[in-house]
Scaffold this motif. Structure first.
Motif, PDB file in Angstrom:
ATOM      1  N   ARG A 374      14.223   3.303  64.475  1.00 50.49           N
ATOM      2  CA  ARG A 374      14.997   3.549  63.255  1.00 50.49           C
ATOM      3  C   ARG A 374      15.650   4.916  63.345  1.00 50.49           C
ATOM      4  N   VAL A 375      16.789   5.076  62.653  1.00 51.11           N
ATOM      5  CA  VAL A 375      17.483   6.362  62.568  1.00 51.11           C
ATOM      6  C   VAL A 375      17.556   6.761  61.098  1.00 51.11           C
ATOM      7  N   LEU A 376      17.314   8.041  60.825  1.00 51.14           N
ATOM      8  CA  LEU A 376      17.337   8.527  59.452  1.00 51.14           C
ATOM      9  C   LEU A 376      18.770   8.586  58.922  1.00 51.14           C
ATOM     10  N   HIS A 377      18.913   8.462  57.607  1.00 50.75           N
ATOM     11  CA  HIS A 377      20.221   8.608  56.984  1.00 50.75           C
ATOM     12  C   HIS A 377      20.717  10.047  57.117  1.00 50.75           C
ATOM     13  N   ASN A 378      22.006  10.186  57.483  1.00 53.79           N
ATOM     14  CA  ASN A 378      22.710  11.474  57.473  1.00 53.79           C
ATOM     15  C   ASN A 378      22.094  12.525  58.386  1.00 53.79           C
ATOM     16  N   ARG A 379      21.308  12.103  59.346  1.00 49.86           N
ATOM     17  CA  ARG A 379      20.727  13.006  60.333  1.00 49.86           C
ATOM     18  C   ARG A 379      20.665  12.296  61.680  1.00 49.86           C
ATOM     19  N   PRO A 380      20.928  12.989  62.774  1.00 43.18           N
ATOM     20  CA  PRO A 380      20.866  12.349  64.093  1.00 43.18           C
ATOM     21  C   PRO A 380      19.441  12.288  64.625  1.00 43.18           C
ATOM     22  N   ILE A 381      18.527  11.828  63.792  1.00 48.93           N
ATOM     23  CA  ILE A 381      17.114  11.780  64.139  1.00 48.93           C
ATOM     24  C   ILE A 381      16.657  10.329  64.227  1.00 48.93           C
ATOM     25  N   ALA A 382      16.192   9.933  65.398  1.00 55.65           N
ATOM     26  CA  ALA A 382      15.680   8.583  65.617  1.00 55.65           C
ATOM     27  C   ALA A 382      14.167   8.639  65.803  1.00 55.65           C
ATOM     28  N   VAL A 383      13.493   7.584  65.347  1.00 52.95           N
ATOM     29  CA  VAL A 383      12.052   7.455  65.507  1.00 52.95           C
ATOM     30  C   VAL A 383      11.779   6.129  66.200  1.00 52.95           C
ATOM     31  N   THR A 384      10.935   6.146  67.227  1.00 53.84           N
ATOM     32  CA  THR A 384      10.617   4.932  67.971  1.00 53.84           C
ATOM     33  C   THR A 384       9.113   4.716  67.998  1.00 53.84           C
ATOM     34  N   GLY A 385       8.729   3.456  68.065  1.00 54.30           N
ATOM     35  CA  GLY A 385       7.331   3.081  68.211  1.00 54.30           C
ATOM     36  C   GLY A 385       7.150   2.245  69.458  1.00 54.30           C
ATOM     37  N   SER A 386       6.023   2.432  70.142  1.00 50.79           N
ATOM     38  CA  SER A 386       5.855   1.819  71.452  1.00 50.79           C
ATOM     39  C   SER A 386       4.476   1.181  71.601  1.00 50.79           C
ATOM     40  N   ARG A 387       4.383   0.352  72.619  1.00 52.59           N
ATOM     41  CA  ARG A 387       3.094  -0.226  72.982  1.00 52.59           C
ATOM     42  C   ARG A 387       2.165   0.793  73.613  1.00 52.59           C
ATOM     43  N   ASP A 388       2.664   2.010  73.874  1.00 54.66           N
ATOM     44  CA  ASP A 388       1.786   3.064  74.389  1.00 54.66           C
ATOM     45  C   ASP A 388       1.020   3.747  73.261  1.00 54.66           C
ATOM     46  N   SER A 389       1.132   3.214  72.015  1.00 52.86           N
ATOM     47  CA  SER A 389       0.402   3.655  70.825  1.00 52.86           C
ATOM     48  C   SER A 389       0.959   4.928  70.189  1.00 52.86           C
ATOM     49  N   THR A 390       2.114   5.410  70.663  1.00 55.79           N
ATOM     50  CA  THR A 390       2.701   6.623  70.090  1.00 55.79           C
ATOM     51  C   THR A 390       4.020   6.331  69.396  1.00 55.79           C
ATOM     52  N   LEU A 391       4.389   7.267  68.527  1.00 52.11           N
ATOM     53  CA  LEU A 391       5.739   7.315  67.989  1.00 52.11           C
ATOM     54  C   LEU A 391       6.398   8.572  68.536  1.00 52.11           C
ATOM     55  N   ARG A 392       7.689   8.507  68.755  1.00 44.87           N
ATOM     56  CA  ARG A 392       8.407   9.669  69.253  1.00 44.87           C
ATOM     57  C   ARG A 392       9.643   9.911  68.389  1.00 44.87           C
ATOM     58  N   ALA A 410      -3.661   1.732  69.245  1.00 40.66           N
ATOM     59  CA  ALA A 410      -3.166   0.493  69.849  1.00 40.66           C
ATOM     60  C   ALA A 410      -1.650   0.444  69.645  1.00 40.66           C
ATOM     61  N   SER A 411      -1.031  -0.624  70.104  1.00 43.53           N
ATOM     62  CA  SER A 411       0.425  -0.762  70.070  1.00 43.53           C
ATOM     63  C   SER A 411       0.994  -0.558  68.667  1.00 43.53           C
ATOM     64  N   VAL A 412       2.089   0.196  68.594  1.00 42.23           N
ATOM     65  CA  VAL A 412       2.825   0.350  67.327  1.00 42.23           C
ATOM     66  C   VAL A 412       3.805  -0.806  67.234  1.00 42.23           C
ATOM     67  N   ARG A 413       3.560  -1.711  66.309  1.00 42.59           N
ATOM     68  CA  ARG A 413       4.339  -2.951  66.222  1.00 42.59           C
ATOM     69  C   ARG A 413       5.571  -2.834  65.325  1.00 42.59           C
ATOM     70  N   CYS A 414       5.510  -1.983  64.281  1.00 36.52           N
ATOM     71  CA  CYS A 414       6.603  -1.919  63.319  1.00 36.52           C
ATOM     72  C   CYS A 414       6.639  -0.537  62.692  1.00 36.52           C
ATOM     73  N   LEU A 415       7.818  -0.150  62.221  1.00 36.09           N
ATOM     74  CA  LEU A 415       7.940   1.115  61.497  1.00 36.09           C
ATOM     75  C   LEU A 415       9.110   1.021  60.529  1.00 36.09           C
ATOM     76  N   ASP A 416       9.096   1.924  59.549  1.00 35.02           N
ATOM     77  CA  ASP A 416      10.188   2.022  58.580  1.00 35.02           C
ATOM     78  C   ASP A 416      10.312   3.486  58.181  1.00 35.02           C
ATOM     79  N   VAL A 417      11.494   3.864  57.678  1.00 37.29           N
ATOM     80  CA  VAL A 417      11.736   5.253  57.295  1.00 37.29           C
ATOM     81  C   VAL A 417      12.247   5.311  55.866  1.00 37.29           C
ATOM     82  N   CYS A 418      11.970   6.438  55.224  1.00 35.32           N
ATOM     83  CA  CYS A 418      12.484   6.706  53.880  1.00 35.32           C
ATOM     84  C   CYS A 418      12.601   8.214  53.736  1.00 35.32           C
ATOM     85  N   GLY A 419      13.843   8.711  53.658  1.00 34.63           N
ATOM     86  CA  GLY A 419      14.019  10.150  53.644  1.00 34.63           C
ATOM     87  C   GLY A 419      13.527  10.745  54.947  1.00 34.63           C
ATOM     88  N   ASN A 420      12.620  11.714  54.875  1.00 36.20           N
ATOM     89  CA  ASN A 420      12.060  12.318  56.089  1.00 36.20           C
ATOM     90  C   ASN A 420      10.650  11.823  56.380  1.00 36.20           C
TER      91      ASN A 420
END
Length: 606
Positions: A374-392, A410-420
């Motif tokens: 996912r990418v945040l609104h109005n900011r060039p910031i992306a967040v990813t979730g992986s099967r390596d159990s981390t978010l980046r 364990a694996s990060v299967r889903c994510l969502d963003v709201c603001g920061n």
């Protein structure tokens, strides 16, 4: 010889005749008779009249008794009365009564009320559009009159205000407003487009393009992810390709190739927008750290060579509570081109320029499949979730990783963003709320007994669902579980949360779709929507659109749950369905081929 003759004075002219007073029988009638006697006298005259004379009197008297209430009332009261009319065609006919009525109906406030009545909410993108058309038969009467919006740039004072708003010191030297001054937004025109789209979604619409592609191997043609805005449709496939379609024409614009394995997630950042944070990124990457080494054209696409466009102080709102878009899109940070972010089984995140199709960055860091992004609104910031159990967390404008979020086991299967804030769901049965700017885990949400497959956050609540068939609603501030919602008998794989409508909609592998009230946390509608798993789910105030593995795309009324129509020809399986502002993308398998249909329900231009 001189003669003395007397001089006679000229005759005096006769006085002008006085005007003869005209006879006024009504005056004499009023003087001689009182009100009661006058009525008796009139009755006696009427009794002596023939039927033809009575008809003549009726035709003469009736127009004299008519009163135009809206014309005689102050404009404020007249508009208040008209605001109770909720049928647009009735307003259209009313505008043809007289010029006064036409001017009242053309008042933009009246159409704003009607937009609120039908829950047509215009966002920033809608308010930038002014040319709106309609050609449905139901709008024949509305097309008989035109509105007269007032252009706020006509007066000298407003010209000065515009110069202030578009000054270089405020918007930057590259502001689009300097080249393309905005006209006043018309709620009447916006209502006409939204209402026409609503009618077409009930019964109508057309396919812009249908693309059919062969499937060489059983899994290669599977559509895994879709992103949709008013310009582009981005489709990620299990064969590592990304197709980019025009949302306006439905034409395949280009195919993005670069990933080595299947694409699991795509996200589309809309062009334009504003910088939502300030002079500093506040993300650990200061402005003076130097520009990335990319071609000049791609720097322009990312908005690197432009001064940041900030919101004016008069329009600054609370960006910290802005939820994500269900169509996997986000508002831009002022860059001139749309940006695509894709995540893949090859453990990489790629950043693409939608206009040229060039890959700008290949971002590495994850050690396993990148499952969600996912990418945040109005900011060039992306967040990813992986099967390596981390978010980046990544800066996709500069092409760098900012921080790693550790906590899941364990694996990060889903994510969502709201603001920061970011909320993640994992196979370790927990949800976590994170602060993007610091990397801190704010809350750990425990309660599910099996793997979590779907999650959503809107600032007030977090909703999660998974293998245990229970939908849990959490307080986003305290982390407390405020509700456990039952009704599904299998995996809960689809969620949408909306505090605007105070609704939560869920879809499961059991084919059921359930809507819940966020006020009472009770089920409002239980729909046997599909014969097998629900693969897509999306709703607004008026309609709920679902797709399923049974090959159907179905439209329901959100408030009542009533079935409206089945959209598109039935297929073997529907993978993804997205709808936004009159455009619908349907991804399915039909006759052994991958079929990508781009529908439009917008009123046609003429």
């Amino acid at each position: 010889m001189t003669s003395n003759m007397p001089i006679v004075s000229p005759p005096t002219p006769a006085p002008s005749p006085r005007p003869i007073p005209q006879y006024n029988p009504s005056s004499e009638f009023s003087t001689l008779l009182g009100p009661a006697s006058r009525k008796q006298y009139l009755i006696s005259i009427l009794h002596e009249c023939s039927p033809a004379e009575l008809r003549f009197l009726s035709q003469t008297i009736t127009p004299m008794l008519k009163r135009d209430v809206l014309t005689e009332l102050p404009a404020e009261l007249a508009l208040h009365i008209l605001s109770y009319v909720d049928d647009p065609c009735t307003l259209a006919r009313a505008s043809q009564v007289s010029k006064r009525w036409h001017d009242l109906v053309a008042d933009d406030w009246l159409w704003k009320v009607l937009c609120d009545t039908y829950s047509f909410r215009a966002d920033t993108e809608d308010k930038s559009a002014t040319n709106i058309y309609q050609d449905d038969e139901s709008w024949d009467e509305i097309d008989k009159f035109t509105s007269n919006p007032i252009n706020p740039w006509l007066t000298a004072r407003d010209r000065l205000k515009r110069q202030e708003l578009t000054s270089v010191s405020h918007w930057g030297p590259y502001s689009d407003d300097l080249l393309h001054p905005r006209t006043q937004f018309s709620h009447q025109q916006y209502f006409r487009r939204a209402y026409g789209t609503m009618l077409n979604l009930r019964k109508g619409g057309s396919i812009l393009r249908a693309h059919r592609m062969p499937i060489p191997t059983p899994d290669s043609g599977v559509v895994t992810s879709v992103a949709l805005d008013t310009e582009w449709v981005v489709v990620g496939l299990a064969n590592s390709k990304i197709h980019l379609f025009s949302a306006i024409t439905g034409v395949l614009s280009r195919t993005l190739m670069g990933h080595e394995l299947g694409v699991w997630a795509v996200h589309l950042v809309c062009r334009g927008g504003y910088w939502g944070r300030g002079d500093m990124d506040e993300d650990g990457y200061p402005d003076d750290a130097g520009d990335p080494v990319v071609p000049a054209a791609l720097k322009t696409a990312l908005g690197i060579d432009r001064r940041r466009r900030m919101r004016s102080s008069a329009s600054v709102g609370d960006d910290s509570s802005k939820p994500s878009d269900i169509c996997c899109t986000s508002e831009g940070w002022g860059q001139p081109n749309s940006i695509i972010v894709s995540a893949s089984c090859d453990k990489t995140l790629r950043v693409w320029d939608a206009t040229s199709g060039h890959c700008i960055y290949v971002l590495r860091g994850h050690t396993a499949t990148v499952r969600c992004a996912r990418v945040l609104h109005n900011r060039p910031i992306a967040v990813t979730g992986s099967r390596d159990s981390t978010l980046r967390v990544w800066n996709i404008q500069k092409g760098v990783m900012l921080r790693v979020l550790h906590g899941h086991t364990a694996s990060v299967r889903c994510l969502d963003v709201c603001g920061n804030q970011v909320v993640s769901g994992s196979y370790d049965t927990t949800c976590r709320i994170w602060d993007v700017d610091t990397g801190e885990c704010i809350r750990v949400l425990r309660g599910h007994s099996h793997q979590i497959y779907s999650i959503a956050i809107d600032g007030n609540f977090v909703a999660s669902g998974g293998m245990d068939t229970i939908v849990r609603v959490w307080d986003a501030t305290t982390g407390n579980c405020v509700a456990q919602l039952t009704g599904h008998t299998a995996l809960v794989c689809q969620l949408q949360l909306s505090t605007t409508t105070n609704l939560l909609a869920t879809g499961g592998s059991d084919g059921r779709v359930i809507t819940f009230s966020l006020r009472s946390f009770t089920a409002l509608q239980r729909l046997a929507a599909h014969d097998s798993s629900v693969t897509s789910l999306q709703f607004d105030t008026n309609f709920l659109i679902t797709g399923g593995n049974d090959g159907r795309v179905r439209v329901f009324e959100t408030q009542t749950g009533a079935w409206v129509r089945d959209l598109s020809e039935r297929s073997e399986s529907v993978w993804k369905v997205l709808y936004k502002k009159g455009v619908c993308a349907v991804m399915c398998k039909r006759a052994g081929k991958t079929v990508m249909e781009i529908w439009t329900f917008k009123p046609k231009e003429r």
